[in-house]
Design a protein around this motif. Sequence first.
Motif, PDB file in Angstrom:
ATOM      1  N   ASP A  18       0.836  -1.197   0.000  1.00  0.00           N
ATOM      2  CA  ASP A  18       0.000   0.000   0.000  1.00  0.00           C
ATOM      3  C   ASP A  18       0.878   1.258   0.000  1.00  0.00           C
ATOM      4  OD1 ASP A  18       0.878   0.478   2.609  1.00  0.00           O
ATOM      5  OD2 ASP A  18      -0.926  -0.353   3.530  1.00  0.00           O
ATOM      6  N   TYR A  19       0.213   2.428  -0.068  1.00  0.00           N
ATOM      7  CA  TYR A  19       0.969   3.680  -0.211  1.00  0.00           C
ATOM      8  C   TYR A  19       1.877   3.935   0.984  1.00  0.00           C
ATOM      9  CZ  TYR A  19       1.906   8.622  -1.165  1.00  0.00           C
ATOM     10  OH  TYR A  19       2.527   9.822  -1.417  1.00  0.00           O
ATOM     11  N   ARG A  48       6.015  12.443  -0.629  1.00  0.00           N
ATOM     12  CA  ARG A  48       6.235  12.435  -2.077  1.00  0.00           C
ATOM     13  C   ARG A  48       7.688  12.713  -2.436  1.00  0.00           C
ATOM     14  NH1 ARG A  48       1.932  16.772  -3.770  1.00  0.00           N
ATOM     15  NH2 ARG A  48       2.194  17.273  -1.559  1.00  0.00           N
TER      16      ARG A  48
END
Length: 366
Positions: free
Chosen positions: A2-3, A78
């Motif tokens: 998952d992220y 990010r």
Amino acid sequence: MDYGELIAAARSQVEEVGPSGFAASDRVIIDVRDSHETAAGVISGAIALSRGMLEGRIGDLVPDRSTPIGVYCTSGARSALAALSLSAMGYSAVVSLEGGFDAWKAEGRPWDIPDILSDDQTARYARHTRLAEVGPDGQRALLAAKVAVVGAGGLGSPALLYLAAAGVGTITVIDHDHVDVTNLQRQVVHTIDRVGMAKTASGRRAVEAINRDVMVVEHPTRLTASNAFDLLGGHDVIVDGTDNLAARYVIGDAARRMGIPAVHGSVFRFEGQVTVFGPTGPCYRCLFPDMPPPELAPNCADAGVLGVVPAVIGSLQAAEAIKLILGIGDSLTGRLLLYDALRQEFTELRVAQADECVGCGGVMAG
């Protein structure tokens, strides 16, 4: 995977540095946030290159793959992925900003507002920018401004809400207290599900629910003479929303010493008052030279207060803070505005600067 697992894996493979280590002079800084995020503020000198465009354009912008590069986003997630991608492309000296732009701003490091508003900001602040006294330049000034709100209670609640809605870029909230059910009658920034939560945390939630452009800095501590300069320094305006007499004197003295305008407000039963103590002119001690004994200055818990009175005064404080940031209109410096809710009446009194004031030395404004 998952992220969250993807981010954790990326962080284990890239070098993350804090704001102090990130600010190396020879490093090319890349901002991988989207345009609606960068419009609220960027690290000075950074190149805006969104995460989706990074791999396609980095070669043109930084052809030498030995060039030191620093990448950042809002929180560091990010940018960790971006740093890993750049490393895979052969860039050998890439670091990610730990904590992202939020951490950078929280440390008070230099950042800029881009010269244009994003499409989202143009829509959000349209009613501001149509005012000739504000316009796009004024809105950018608000986004770049820093306001300290001391007290996240009855006065601080409307001040926080309207400063956030106006787009004040950084709001520092200082309050040592926790939300109590008795607060909810007037402290509209808090909700029933936050009873027991630190008021600074509750205030931050309310601000973030209104405007993600705004950075909230929490100080869940009591303001004292020993920490006032550290907590209040570097701000453009101070909003005094306390109900503690000692804190008001501390704010007044510290604001005067640092040359920061302080917007004072107070309430009592059905009445309230608001004024501005600027770098020149009368200070808090000109109006109240000596602290009265506690029995002569009861607080809301002892005397009570009509819940909407702090809303009126706190909103006026927000209006004065915004005017000071924009440099428009006539501030309440040297004027004390009194409000009587029972009579629905405002009265204005002139405040003279005392000749021998221990707070400002009696130096009259020019």
